[in-house]
Design a protein around this motif. Structure first.
Motif, PDB file in Angstrom:
ATOM      1  N   UNK A 167       0.859  -1.189   0.000  1.00 45.15           N
ATOM      2  CA  UNK A 167       0.000   0.000   0.000  1.00 45.15           C
ATOM      3  C   UNK A 167       0.892   1.235   0.000  1.00 45.15           C
ATOM      4  N   UNK A 168       0.745   2.044  -1.075  1.00 45.57           N
ATOM      5  CA  UNK A 168       1.549   3.249  -1.192  1.00 45.57           C
ATOM      6  C   UNK A 168       0.965   4.396  -0.365  1.00 45.57           C
ATOM      7  N   UNK A 169       1.786   5.013   0.458  1.00 40.07           N
ATOM      8  CA  UNK A 169       1.356   6.155   1.282  1.00 40.07           C
ATOM      9  C   UNK A 169       2.028   7.423   0.777  1.00 40.07           C
ATOM     10  N   UNK A 170       1.406   8.569   1.169  1.00 41.75           N
ATOM     11  CA  UNK A 170       1.939   9.870   0.759  1.00 41.75           C
ATOM     12  C   UNK A 170       1.230  10.437  -0.443  1.00 41.75           C
ATOM     13  N   UNK A 171       0.237   9.703  -0.985  1.00 41.47           N
ATOM     14  CA  UNK A 171      -0.554  10.209  -2.108  1.00 41.47           C
ATOM     15  C   UNK A 171      -2.014  10.304  -1.681  1.00 41.47           C
ATOM     16  N   UNK A 172      -2.776   9.251  -1.885  1.00 41.77           N
ATOM     17  CA  UNK A 172      -4.187   9.265  -1.467  1.00 41.77           C
ATOM     18  C   UNK A 172      -4.326   9.154   0.043  1.00 41.77           C
ATOM     19  N   UNK A 173      -3.361   8.463   0.683  1.00 35.81           N
ATOM     20  CA  UNK A 173      -3.426   8.244   2.128  1.00 35.81           C
ATOM     21  C   UNK A 173      -2.056   8.543   2.741  1.00 35.81           C
TER      22      UNK A 173
END
Length: 420
Positions: free
Chosen positions: A72-78
């Motif tokens: 899960x990529x963070x720093x964009x949508x969340x």
């Protein structure tokens, strides 16, 4: 081995948040679909930024599709991974890692692709090395060497079975399970040359070697490598064909040597004295044997078969005839023929009456050695001149020459009768 999610996370400093991260990653796929499962094959690490809300059942669908992990990529949508996703992944044992913004998804794809390429290269290298080792074993040690080397490479058990299903060569034979049913299915499968299945957690391969008359290679291992097994099977087919050719050449050579002996020509490697045996089956190569005119002829001191009297190389033709005569008479040795003949009562007493005990024993030993002076004298512990004098004494007592084959036969029969 393929890279696991735990190893990947450690390599790229990705925080592990939940689930089982011990499974190997087969591929990486990025998606923002609410349900990407129709486009998956299983074994993937799925990457997402959570651009759309991850509805209930999202994690469960991924697990059913065979996904090994979720990044899960963070720093964009969340800014952080949603707690509901962490809880669902923990409950479903789906490996979940956080992918900070500074770690691009492409870096994960490259790391997995590089690891897969390295793993494939290692497998190819291992297969190539195994092929070279198996080839060396085939050249140096033949069929048995290939079976042993294959067993060492796969760290399992290997057995080469003949056409009747009997083991010929084996490695770790105590580990070989009962394969009767599987072999029967292979034999009746209408041309099927191989089979692979799992038995008690062990991967088993059955490979027919060319024509099924040559047998079957059976292999069991926890590390299946069909390429190595196929290489071994091909080498065994060649080795067996070579063995057949060499065996045929050896049979022809032995038959030729025996015909030389029949013609009175000596050969190397035989004992000084021996018997000619007619055997039912070819023996091993610890004794001289030859297949001649439908007979298995063995030249040895002792063997299980119909035997001639004792001969040397110059007497092989006579020994062969004696063995054939004994077989036709239904006795075990040529000497037994005397006991099987019907002779008049008193024959032995009448013929031997002029001879004293010492002369009778002298003639018995001398005739046993077919009139050969030196071996007979050696057995009796006398000089050959002494032996000659005793034989002349017997001729004088009998009034007949012992050069006569008929008299020798009569004396042999009479002395044998006397000893019964």
């Amino acid at each position: 081995m393929p890279i696991t999610l735990r190893e990947l996370a450690g390599k790229l400093a990705l925080p592990v948040l939940a689930g089982d991260v011990s499974r190997p990653v087969g591929w990486v796929h990025g998606t923002e679909l609410e349900d990407p499962t129709p486009f998956l094959e299983g074994g993937e690490l799925l990457l997402t930024t959570g651009l759309h809300a991850l509805r209930d059942g999202y994690v469960e669908r991924l697990v059913r599709a065979g996904v090994v992990g979720l990044g899960f990529g963070t720093g964009l949508s969340h800014d952080v991974v949603p707690s509901s996703l962490v809880e669902a992944a923990a409950k479903a044992a789906l490996g979940l890692v956080e992918v900070p913004r500074e770690v691009p998804f492409i870096a994960i794809s490259k790391a997995v692709s590089k690891a897969l390429a390295a793993d494939e290269y290692a497998a190819l290298s291992r297969t190539s090395e195994a092929q070279r080792a198996l080839t060396r074993a085939a050249v140096r040690a033949g069929v048995g060497g290939v079976v042993r080397r294959l067993g060492q490479w796969i760290d399992g058990w290997v057995v080469l079975l003949d056409a009747a299903g009997e083991p010929v060569h084996a490695h770790n034979p105590r580990l070989v399970p009962d394969l009767t049913a599987e072999l029967a299915r292979l034999k009746t499968a209408g041309g099927l040359a191989s089979a692979a299945f799992e038995l008690d957690g062990v991967h088993v391969f059955l490979q027919a070697l060319g024509s099924r008359a040559r047998g079957v290679l059976a292999v069991g291992t926890a590390r299946p490598d069909p390429g190595i097994v196929n290489t071994a099977a091909s080498l065994l087919v060649l080795a067996l064909a070579q063995h057949d050719s060499v065996d045929a050449a050896r049979r022809e050579l032995r038959a030729g040597q025996f015909r030389m002996l029949l013609a009175g020509l000596p050969i190397d490697g035989l004992p000084t004295r021996f018997r000619v045996f007619l055997a039912g089956e070819p023996p091993d190569d610890t004794v001289f044997w030859a297949a001649v005119d439908g007979d298995i002829v063995v030249l040895a001191d002792e063997f299980d078969g119909v035997a001639s009297s004792e001969v040397d190389q110059s007497g092989v033709a006579r020994g062969y005839r004696e063995a054939q005569q004994a077989r036709r008479a239904g006795v075990r040795t040529f000497e037994d023929l005397a006991g099987s003949l019907k002779v008049p009562d008193g024959f032995a007493d009448a013929l031997l009456r002029p001879l004293d005990a010492e002369t009778r024993e002298t003639l018995r030993v001398w005739l046993t050695h077919h009139g050969a002076w030196d071996p007979a004298a050696t057995e009796m512990g006398v000089h050959r001149h002494t032996l000659r004098n005793r034989v002349r004494k017997a001729e004088q007592a009998l009034g007949r020459s012992l050069d006569s084959p008929g008299l020798r036969a009569e004396l042999w029969l009479a002395l044998h009768r006397e000893g019964q």
